[in-house]
Design a protein around this motif. Structure first.
Motif, PDB file in Angstrom:
ATOM      1  N   PRO A   1      16.493  -9.229   0.611  1.00  0.00           N
ATOM      2  CA  PRO A   1      16.313  -8.611  -0.714  1.00  0.00           C
ATOM      3  C   PRO A   1      14.867  -8.612  -1.218  1.00  0.00           C
ATOM      4  N   PRO A   2      14.100  -9.721  -1.111  1.00  0.00           N
ATOM      5  CA  PRO A   2      12.716  -9.660  -1.585  1.00  0.00           C
ATOM      6  C   PRO A   2      11.843  -8.679  -0.817  1.00  0.00           C
ATOM      7  N   VAL A   3      12.206  -8.369   0.433  1.00  0.00           N
ATOM      8  CA  VAL A   3      11.439  -7.399   1.214  1.00  0.00           C
ATOM      9  C   VAL A   3      11.858  -5.972   0.871  1.00  0.00           C
ATOM     10  N   LEU A   4      13.168  -5.751   0.731  1.00  0.00           N
ATOM     11  CA  LEU A   4      13.673  -4.391   0.529  1.00  0.00           C
ATOM     12  C   LEU A   4      13.499  -3.881  -0.902  1.00  0.00           C
ATOM     13  N   ASN A   5      13.620  -4.751  -1.902  1.00  0.00           N
ATOM     14  CA  ASN A   5      13.570  -4.289  -3.286  1.00  0.00           C
ATOM     15  C   ASN A   5      12.296  -3.507  -3.621  1.00  0.00           C
ATOM     16  N   PRO A   6      11.094  -4.017  -3.288  1.00  0.00           N
ATOM     17  CA  PRO A   6       9.889  -3.215  -3.571  1.00  0.00           C
ATOM     18  C   PRO A   6       9.872  -1.887  -2.820  1.00  0.00           C
ATOM     19  N   LEU A   7      10.374  -1.871  -1.583  1.00  0.00           N
ATOM     20  CA  LEU A   7      10.395  -0.637  -0.805  1.00  0.00           C
ATOM     21  C   LEU A   7      11.338   0.387  -1.430  1.00  0.00           C
ATOM     22  N   VAL A   8      12.532  -0.082  -1.837  1.00  0.00           N
ATOM     23  CA  VAL A   8      13.515   0.833  -2.433  1.00  0.00           C
ATOM     24  C   VAL A   8      12.997   1.400  -3.747  1.00  0.00           C
ATOM     25  N   TYR A   9      12.453   0.541  -4.613  1.00  0.00           N
ATOM     26  CA  TYR A   9      11.970   1.020  -5.912  1.00  0.00           C
ATOM     27  C   TYR A   9      10.738   1.902  -5.766  1.00  0.00           C
TER      28      TYR A   9
ATOM     29  N   TRP B   1      10.236   3.888  -3.267  1.00  0.00           N
ATOM     30  CA  TRP B   1      10.695   5.147  -2.697  1.00  0.00           C
ATOM     31  C   TRP B   1      11.488   5.973  -3.710  1.00  0.00           C
ATOM     32  N   LYS B   2      12.351   5.320  -4.508  1.00  0.00           N
ATOM     33  CA  LYS B   2      13.273   6.050  -5.379  1.00  0.00           C
ATOM     34  C   LYS B   2      12.759   6.246  -6.804  1.00  0.00           C
ATOM     35  N   THR B   3      11.738   5.496  -7.228  1.00  0.00           N
ATOM     36  CA  THR B   3      11.237   5.622  -8.595  1.00  0.00           C
ATOM     37  C   THR B   3      10.007   6.522  -8.598  1.00  0.00           C
ATOM     38  N   LYS B   4      10.116   7.672  -9.275  1.00  0.00           N
ATOM     39  CA  LYS B   4       9.087   8.700  -9.188  1.00  0.00           C
ATOM     40  C   LYS B   4       7.738   8.202  -9.700  1.00  0.00           C
ATOM     41  N   ARG B   5       7.725   7.483 -10.816  1.00  0.00           N
ATOM     42  CA  ARG B   5       6.446   7.038 -11.378  1.00  0.00           C
ATOM     43  C   ARG B   5       5.726   6.068 -10.437  1.00  0.00           C
ATOM     44  N   ILE B   6       6.481   5.150  -9.857  1.00  0.00           N
ATOM     45  CA  ILE B   6       5.862   4.178  -8.945  1.00  0.00           C
ATOM     46  C   ILE B   6       5.395   4.885  -7.683  1.00  0.00           C
ATOM     47  N   ARG B   7       6.197   5.797  -7.164  1.00  0.00           N
ATOM     48  CA  ARG B   7       5.801   6.531  -5.959  1.00  0.00           C
ATOM     49  C   ARG B   7       4.542   7.350  -6.218  1.00  0.00           C
TER      50      ARG B   7
ATOM     51  N   ARG C   1       2.253   6.713  -8.448  1.00  0.00           N
ATOM     52  CA  ARG C   1       1.137   5.780  -8.606  1.00  0.00           C
ATOM     53  C   ARG C   1       0.625   5.296  -7.249  1.00  0.00           C
ATOM     54  N   ILE C   2       1.540   5.011  -6.325  1.00  0.00           N
ATOM     55  CA  ILE C   2       1.150   4.556  -4.984  1.00  0.00           C
ATOM     56  C   ILE C   2       0.405   5.662  -4.254  1.00  0.00           C
ATOM     57  N   LEU C   3       0.897   6.900  -4.356  1.00  0.00           N
ATOM     58  CA  LEU C   3       0.224   8.019  -3.689  1.00  0.00           C
ATOM     59  C   LEU C   3      -1.164   8.239  -4.259  1.00  0.00           C
ATOM     60  N   THR C   4      -1.307   8.066  -5.575  1.00  0.00           N
ATOM     61  CA  THR C   4      -2.628   8.209  -6.199  1.00  0.00           C
ATOM     62  C   THR C   4      -3.600   7.154  -5.674  1.00  0.00           C
ATOM     63  N   LEU C   5      -3.111   5.914  -5.575  1.00  0.00           N
ATOM     64  CA  LEU C   5      -3.962   4.834  -5.054  1.00  0.00           C
ATOM     65  C   LEU C   5      -4.348   5.090  -3.603  1.00  0.00           C
ATOM     66  N   LEU C   6      -3.392   5.597  -2.799  1.00  0.00           N
ATOM     67  CA  LEU C   6      -3.692   5.875  -1.401  1.00  0.00           C
ATOM     68  C   LEU C   6      -4.714   7.012  -1.264  1.00  0.00           C
ATOM     69  N   CYS C   7      -4.576   8.023  -2.129  1.00  0.00           N
ATOM     70  CA  CYS C   7      -5.534   9.134  -2.086  1.00  0.00           C
ATOM     71  C   CYS C   7      -6.933   8.676  -2.479  1.00  0.00           C
ATOM     72  N   ARG C   8      -7.009   7.810  -3.492  1.00  0.00           N
ATOM     73  CA  ARG C   8      -8.325   7.286  -3.918  1.00  0.00           C
ATOM     74  C   ARG C   8      -8.954   6.436  -2.828  1.00  0.00           C
ATOM     75  N   SER C   9      -8.134   5.598  -2.173  1.00  0.00           N
ATOM     76  CA  SER C   9      -8.670   4.759  -1.112  1.00  0.00           C
ATOM     77  C   SER C   9      -9.113   5.599   0.084  1.00  0.00           C
ATOM     78  N   GLY C  10      -8.408   6.745   0.310  1.00  0.00           N
ATOM     79  CA  GLY C  10      -8.770   7.604   1.427  1.00  0.00           C
ATOM     80  C   GLY C  10     -10.066   8.349   1.193  1.00  0.00           C
ATOM     81  N   THR C  11     -10.331   8.693  -0.079  1.00  0.00           N
ATOM     82  CA  THR C  11     -11.568   9.380  -0.398  1.00  0.00           C
ATOM     83  C   THR C  11     -12.726   8.423  -0.568  1.00  0.00           C
TER      84      THR C  11
END
Length: 312
Positions: A284-292, A294-300, A302-312
């Motif tokens: 559960p401690p491993v899967l919960n962050p992954l599930v949320y 993936w399924k929570t639009k705001r968190i997803r 935010r993660i994509l924004t951070l990944l794009c910033r780190s890539g640039t």
């Protein structure tokens, strides 16, 4: 058999995976990866909720509480699990075993309470959307978090006090790489009726009532969703519950299975007990962050924004 010595020299013998050598790197490496993934996922969730003002709402406050409970649950097992599989250190003093047992069961009760609070959050959001902001205010969320935390601490404390006073047989061998109450009770030389009755009562009053409350909440949520005329609105309403439903199933299915096996599965091979306990405390401690994520639009987003910033 002899009683525990007054000098506190009694040690419990921890075990790894039955059939595998204690120092098996085939288990040590995956376990280390799981713990690192758990730390990264839950700490990232906490950091995002803290720094992003768009996530400062009751749903995400409860999610941060879930992440903290997951961290506490995993970190409670981390020292002895890595000691067993990485350093072949299988002995643990009685006092340390009781402390670990206390924190494991306390954080488990806290996580169960947080899941109830998240179910109530979804119930209000779907059944009474216009009253959501007035019902789930920030002060109420903070008070609910305090009550959940105190309940976990107070309910489990008598368990630790009772088992500390019991006489144990010499050199007891536990079934896991960490200490659980049911596993420790098997090695008590005296009468364990009080410990068993209180332990069962504590489970019923926490996880038993919690699971029934969550079930009742979802019965009412499903009724409200079925009353929605629009098919698209139904799907959107139900999609907001999927992450929480996954967290509930991932937490309660291994928990119930482990409790049943500890009480009625003495004839089952030791590997079954060990794997279920590991799944209950690590998955559960491993899967919960992954599930949320993936399924929570705001968190997803935010993660994509951070990944794009780190890539640039």
């Amino acid at each position: 058999s002899s009683n525990r010595t007054r000098s506190g020299r009694l040690t419990f013998i921890l075990t790894g995976i039955p059939g595998l050598p204690t120092s098996s790197y085939g288990m040590a490496v995956p376990l280390c990866c799981l713990y690192l993934l758990m730390l990264l996922g839950n700490c990232t969730l906490l950091w995002m909720i803290r720094t992003d003002r768009s996530l400062h709402s009751p749903m995400y406050y409860f999610l941060s509480m879930l992440a903290m409970a997951d961290l506490g649950l995993s970190l409670s097992t981390l020292p002895t699990t890595l000691a067993v599989f990485c350093f072949e250190s299988t002995s643990l003093r009685l006092e340390a075993c009781i402390v670990q047992m206390y924190f494991i069961h306390a954080f488990s009760a806290i996580e169960s309470g947080v899941l109830v609070a998240m179910a109530f959050d979804r119930f209000v959001a779907i059944c009474y959307p216009l009253r959501y902001a007035s019902v789930l205010t920030s002060p109420l969320v903070m008070k609910a978090g305090g009550v959940i935390f105190m309940r976990g601490i107070c309910v489990v404390l008598p368990v630790a006090i009772l088992i500390e006073k019991m006489p144990f047989c010499r050199s007891p061998v536990l079934s896991h790489s960490f200490c659980l109450h049911q596993d420790m009770l098997r090695w008590v030389c005296g009468d364990v009726r009080v410990n068993s009755v209180y332990g069962l009562t504590a489970v019923i009053l926490t996880k038993g009532l919690d699971s029934l409350t969550i079930l009742l909440s979802y019965v009412m949520i499903i009724r409200a969703i079925l009353n929605i005329v629009s098919q698209e609105a139904r799907a959107k309403a139900f999609s907001t519950c999927i992450s929480h439903l996954c967290a509930v199933l991932v937490f309660y299915i291994p928990l119930i299975s482990l409790s049943v096996i500890h009480r009625f599965g003495n004839h089952l091979p030791p590997l079954t007990h060990t794997l279920l306990a590991d799944v209950y405390l690590l998955v559960p401690p491993v899967l919960n962050p992954l599930v949320y994520s993936w399924k929570t639009k705001r968190i997803r987003r935010r993660i994509l924004t951070l990944l794009c910033r780190s890539g640039t």
